[in-house]
Design an enzyme around this catalytic site. Sequence first.
Site, PDB file in Angstrom:
ATOM      1  N   THR A 149      -3.981  53.661  68.344  1.00 60.15           N
ATOM      2  CA  THR A 149      -3.409  53.853  67.016  1.00 60.15           C
ATOM      3  C   THR A 149      -3.850  52.661  66.190  1.00 60.15           C
ATOM      4  O   THR A 149      -4.193  51.632  66.745  1.00 60.15           O
ATOM      5  CB  THR A 149      -1.865  53.831  67.122  1.00 60.15           C
ATOM      6  OG1 THR A 149      -1.431  54.995  67.819  1.00 60.15           O
ATOM      7  CG2 THR A 149      -1.155  53.787  65.790  1.00 60.15           C
TER       8      THR A 149
ATOM      9  N   GLY B 180       0.950  52.312  71.211  1.00 57.39           N
ATOM     10  CA  GLY B 180       1.281  52.461  72.626  1.00 57.39           C
ATOM     11  C   GLY B 180       2.090  53.726  72.857  1.00 57.39           C
ATOM     12  O   GLY B 180       2.091  54.632  72.017  1.00 57.39           O
TER      13      GLY B 180
ATOM     14  N   ARG C   6       2.594  68.162  69.626  1.00 56.64           N
ATOM     15  CA  ARG C   6       3.307  66.935  70.013  1.00 56.64           C
ATOM     16  C   ARG C   6       3.174  65.892  68.888  1.00 56.64           C
ATOM     17  O   ARG C   6       2.097  65.656  68.358  1.00 56.64           O
ATOM     18  CB  ARG C   6       2.713  66.380  71.300  1.00 56.64           C
ATOM     19  CG  ARG C   6       3.312  65.042  71.767  1.00 56.64           C
ATOM     20  CD  ARG C   6       2.517  63.845  71.301  1.00 56.64           C
ATOM     21  NE  ARG C   6       2.955  62.605  71.918  1.00 56.64           N
ATOM     22  CZ  ARG C   6       2.524  61.404  71.546  1.00 56.64           C
ATOM     23  NH1 ARG C   6       1.657  61.285  70.577  1.00 56.64           N
ATOM     24  NH2 ARG C   6       2.965  60.319  72.140  1.00 56.64           N
TER      25      ARG C   6
ATOM     26  N   THR D 127      -2.744  57.595  63.524  1.00 59.37           N
ATOM     27  CA  THR D 127      -3.162  57.818  64.923  1.00 59.37           C
ATOM     28  C   THR D 127      -3.621  59.252  65.170  1.00 59.37           C
ATOM     29  O   THR D 127      -3.238  60.180  64.440  1.00 59.37           O
ATOM     30  CB  THR D 127      -1.972  57.524  65.873  1.00 59.37           C
ATOM     31  OG1 THR D 127      -2.432  57.509  67.223  1.00 59.37           O
ATOM     32  CG2 THR D 127      -0.875  58.572  65.754  1.00 59.37           C
TER      33      THR D 127
HETATM   34  N1  ASP Z   1       1.839  55.547  69.570  1.00 62.35           N
HETATM   35  C1  ASP Z   1       0.861  56.595  69.570  1.00 62.35           C
HETATM   36  C2  ASP Z   1       1.530  57.876  69.922  1.00 62.35           C
HETATM   37  O1  ASP Z   1       2.359  57.894  70.819  1.00 62.35           O
HETATM   38  C3  ASP Z   1      -0.266  56.392  70.499  1.00 62.35           C
HETATM   39  C4  ASP Z   1      -0.749  54.994  70.688  1.00 62.35           C
HETATM   40  O2  ASP Z   1      -0.509  54.131  69.889  1.00 62.35           O
HETATM   41  O3  ASP Z   1      -1.418  54.717  71.674  1.00 62.35           O
HETATM   42  O4  ASP Z   1       1.175  58.883  69.362  1.00 62.35           O
END
Ligand code: ASP
Length: 368
Positions: free
Chosen positions: A216, A268, A244, A234
């Site tokens: 992201t 994350g 989702r 993201t």
């Molecule tokens: N936080 C983002 C999500 O869950 C993914 C990421 O940052 O790795 O969609």
Amino acid sequence: MTHPSRRDLLVAASAAAVLGRGVVGAPRPRHTGDAHRGAVCVASANGLPATRRAYELVTDGYDPADAVVQGVRIIEDDPSDTSVGLGGLPNEDGIVELDACVMHGPTHKCGAVASLQNIRNPAMVALHVLRRTDHCLLVGEGALRFARQMGFQEENLLTESTRLEWLKWRENMSREDDRLNDDERDEPVGKVWVDPDRRAGLDRVRARPIQHQTGTVHCSAITPAGDIASCTSTSGLSWKIPGRVGDSPIIGAGNYCDNNIGAAGSTGRGEANLANLSSFLIVELMGRGMTPTEACLEAARRVVANTKEHRLRRADGTVTFDLKFYALRKDGAFGGATLWKGGSFAVCDERGARIEPAASVFDIAAPE
Ligand code: ASP
């Protein structure tokens, strides 16, 4: 009264061994961002060019929301960053679905889009939601129609390389389905024809892991006048179930700002953050006197403490995922924290754009 089981005690003891030393009564750790004052932009480590651009714009008099969105746009436009925008990794059907949100401190207003297809700059669409509608969040087909009305052009966001990565994941997902895994295919008896423009992509895909991948970009900025905005964008978790939505477009989870206090954002495992509303928490903790780093660390510790599902916990008290937080405070102090040692974040101020080390909950690096 219930007594902890032997297993609980063992897990707690081993957790104490890997947890960072943020104990009550210990001297407060100092971080480079604690003492900073004035205009600054903070981002996830992949957002180094975003901080540079956002800092240029806030010091040139632009609204902080335009600054962070234009910074994030650089990463969205980059097909080599597979976590966002053009070239983001797709869902389980091989379709790229993007999430983004922007929050504007001076008006305390937010705009967000989720599960948006075919538009490479969801953060810009989110800024239109913020500025041109009474709503906060548009999703799916409605978000796409709104983007079209705002003049955004549709395009296929899957690159040749991300299509091949998706295909590799899909083919190797199960031995029970009708697609052959890599090791189920017989070797050809001669050379196999590959179109020259696809050769590089195929070779690269062979070398990449096929597990779920996250990523992201987050960017927050404070202007010389002390106005704040924040943005997170993201493509979400790779190979996700269509529809989702992660934490990134959810105000208070993946992004939050309060013009009187500061801003925070995350990257994350979105599911872990959605259940803790960490960006809101970080801003609240800064409002109660914590530095940005302390507030990010406290939010990260709470995520660990609130992770109860066995499949997400390890016997040593650590967890099976990562989550990273970034924050800046009204006075210009900034910081970041991750679950695992070795994380970093991007910052740009009067000294230029650079990568800074993040604090961590665990004193060890994430296991391979
Ligand atoms: N936080 C983002 C999500 O869950 C993914 C990421 O940052 O790795 O969609």
